[in-house]
Design a protein around this motif. Structure first.
Motif, mmCIF file in Angstrom:
data_model
loop_
_atom_site.group_PDB
_atom_site.id
_atom_site.type_symbol
_atom_site.label_atom_id
_atom_site.label_comp_id
_atom_site.label_asym_id
_atom_site.label_seq_id
_atom_site.Cartn_x
_atom_site.Cartn_y
_atom_site.Cartn_z
ATOM 1 N N GLU A 125 0.834 -1.194 0.000
ATOM 2 C CA GLU A 125 0.000 0.000 0.000
ATOM 3 C C GLU A 125 0.874 1.251 0.000
ATOM 4 O O GLU A 125 2.029 1.214 0.439
ATOM 5 N N PHE A 126 0.325 2.355 -0.494
ATOM 6 C CA PHE A 126 1.070 3.610 -0.544
ATOM 7 C C PHE A 126 1.564 3.979 0.854
ATOM 8 O O PHE A 126 0.816 3.927 1.821
ATOM 9 N N GLY A 127 2.849 4.308 0.956
ATOM 10 C CA GLY A 127 3.441 4.705 2.222
ATOM 11 C C GLY A 127 3.870 3.552 3.113
ATOM 12 O O GLY A 127 4.365 3.771 4.210
ATOM 13 N N GLU A 128 3.693 2.338 2.652
ATOM 14 C CA GLU A 128 4.031 1.153 3.438
ATOM 15 C C GLU A 128 5.352 0.565 2.933
ATOM 16 O O GLU A 128 5.566 0.457 1.733
ATOM 17 N N ARG A 129 6.211 0.188 3.830
ATOM 18 C CA ARG A 129 7.442 -0.484 3.438
ATOM 19 C C ARG A 129 7.117 -1.893 2.951
ATOM 20 O O ARG A 129 6.217 -2.556 3.469
ATOM 21 N N ALA A 130 7.876 -2.369 1.966
ATOM 22 C CA ALA A 130 7.606 -3.683 1.368
ATOM 23 C C ALA A 130 7.640 -4.794 2.414
ATOM 24 O O ALA A 130 6.759 -5.656 2.441
ATOM 25 N N GLU A 131 8.636 -4.804 3.291
ATOM 26 C CA GLU A 131 8.711 -5.852 4.313
ATOM 27 C C GLU A 131 7.509 -5.796 5.240
ATOM 28 O O GLU A 131 6.970 -6.828 5.631
ATOM 29 N N ASN A 132 7.072 -4.592 5.622
ATOM 30 C CA ASN A 132 5.905 -4.467 6.489
ATOM 31 C C ASN A 132 4.656 -4.992 5.798
ATOM 32 O O ASN A 132 3.810 -5.633 6.421
ATOM 33 N N ALA A 133 4.524 -4.727 4.498
ATOM 34 C CA ALA A 133 3.384 -5.245 3.738
ATOM 35 C C ALA A 133 3.410 -6.767 3.739
ATOM 36 O O ALA A 133 2.369 -7.415 3.900
ATOM 37 N N MET A 134 4.586 -7.332 3.569
ATOM 38 C CA MET A 134 4.733 -8.787 3.559
ATOM 39 C C MET A 134 4.291 -9.374 4.902
ATOM 40 O O MET A 134 3.475 -10.304 4.937
ATOM 41 N N PHE A 135 4.781 -8.813 5.998
ATOM 42 C CA PHE A 135 4.407 -9.312 7.322
ATOM 43 C C PHE A 135 2.897 -9.165 7.551
ATOM 44 O O PHE A 135 2.248 -10.069 8.079
ATOM 45 N N ARG A 136 2.334 -8.035 7.139
ATOM 46 C CA ARG A 136 0.900 -7.780 7.298
ATOM 47 C C ARG A 136 0.074 -8.782 6.496
ATOM 48 O O ARG A 136 -0.861 -9.395 7.013
ATOM 49 N N GLU A 137 0.419 -8.955 5.225
ATOM 50 C CA GLU A 137 -0.340 -9.861 4.363
ATOM 51 C C GLU A 137 -0.271 -11.308 4.861
ATOM 52 O O GLU A 137 -1.277 -12.017 4.846
ATOM 53 N N ILE A 138 0.893 -11.735 5.300
ATOM 54 C CA ILE A 138 1.046 -13.103 5.789
ATOM 55 C C ILE A 138 0.193 -13.318 7.038
ATOM 56 O O ILE A 138 -0.470 -14.347 7.175
ATOM 57 N N LYS A 139 0.176 -12.347 7.932
ATOM 58 C CA LYS A 139 -0.651 -12.463 9.141
ATOM 59 C C LYS A 139 -2.136 -12.477 8.768
ATOM 60 O O LYS A 139 -2.904 -13.306 9.278
ATOM 61 N N GLU A 140 -2.557 -11.583 7.879
ATOM 62 C CA GLU A 140 -3.964 -11.509 7.474
ATOM 63 C C GLU A 140 -4.417 -12.774 6.747
ATOM 64 O O GLU A 140 -5.522 -13.261 6.982
#
Length: 143
Positions: free
Chosen positions: A47-62
């Motif tokens: 998402e805009f403004g989100e770091r790639a690694e943070n997006a990865m961790f978020r998506e995996i948890k979701e």
């Protein structure tokens, strides 16, 4: 404006592995517009403004209800075509906690989560997942 057409999209690719050299693959819901092939991640948009690694961790948890740790950054790939443009960092991960399970079973999400040995992979695997698995095979002696 349309994503990946009017501006560059960023997607994170990953491969979850374990100490037995197995890979975790997910199969898309059979009704998905994107074929029900096996892949190494369910959905991966940054998402805009989100770091790639943070997006990865978020998506995996979701999507899988697990927490992971990065074993290795693999590469950045870039896909260009007449109708889209995206950039993809790729990681090899291990599970820190939880048991992977499909959390959002609907027409876009994951239907099945399974571990596969490297010598007994399913036939229908997305090309970017195959690329990451091949990179993992080359790297496994140095991990």
């Amino acid at each position: 404006m349309k994503a990946w057409i009017d501006y560059i999209g960023v997607w994170v690719w990953w491969l979850v592995v374990n100490d037995n050299w197995q890979v975790l693959l997910m199969k898309r819901w059979p009704k998905s517009k994107i074929l029900a092939w096996y892949r190494s991640q369910p959905w991966w948009a940054v998402e805009f403004g989100e770091r790639a690694e943070n997006a990865m961790f978020r998506e995996i948890k979701e999507e899988l209800d697990i927490e992971v740790e990065v074993v290795r950054f693999v590469w950045i790939t870039e896909t260009l075509s007449e109708w889209q443009h995206w950039v993809n960092p790729s990681y090899i991960l291990k599970i820190k906690s939880g048991t992977p399970k499909p959390m959002e079973k609907d027409k876009w999400k994951v239907d099945e989560v399974r571990r596969f040995d490297l010598d007994s992979l399913p036939e229908l695997i997305t090309p970017y997942t195959i690329d990451t698995i091949n990179a993992y095979k080359k790297l496994k002696n140095s991990l």
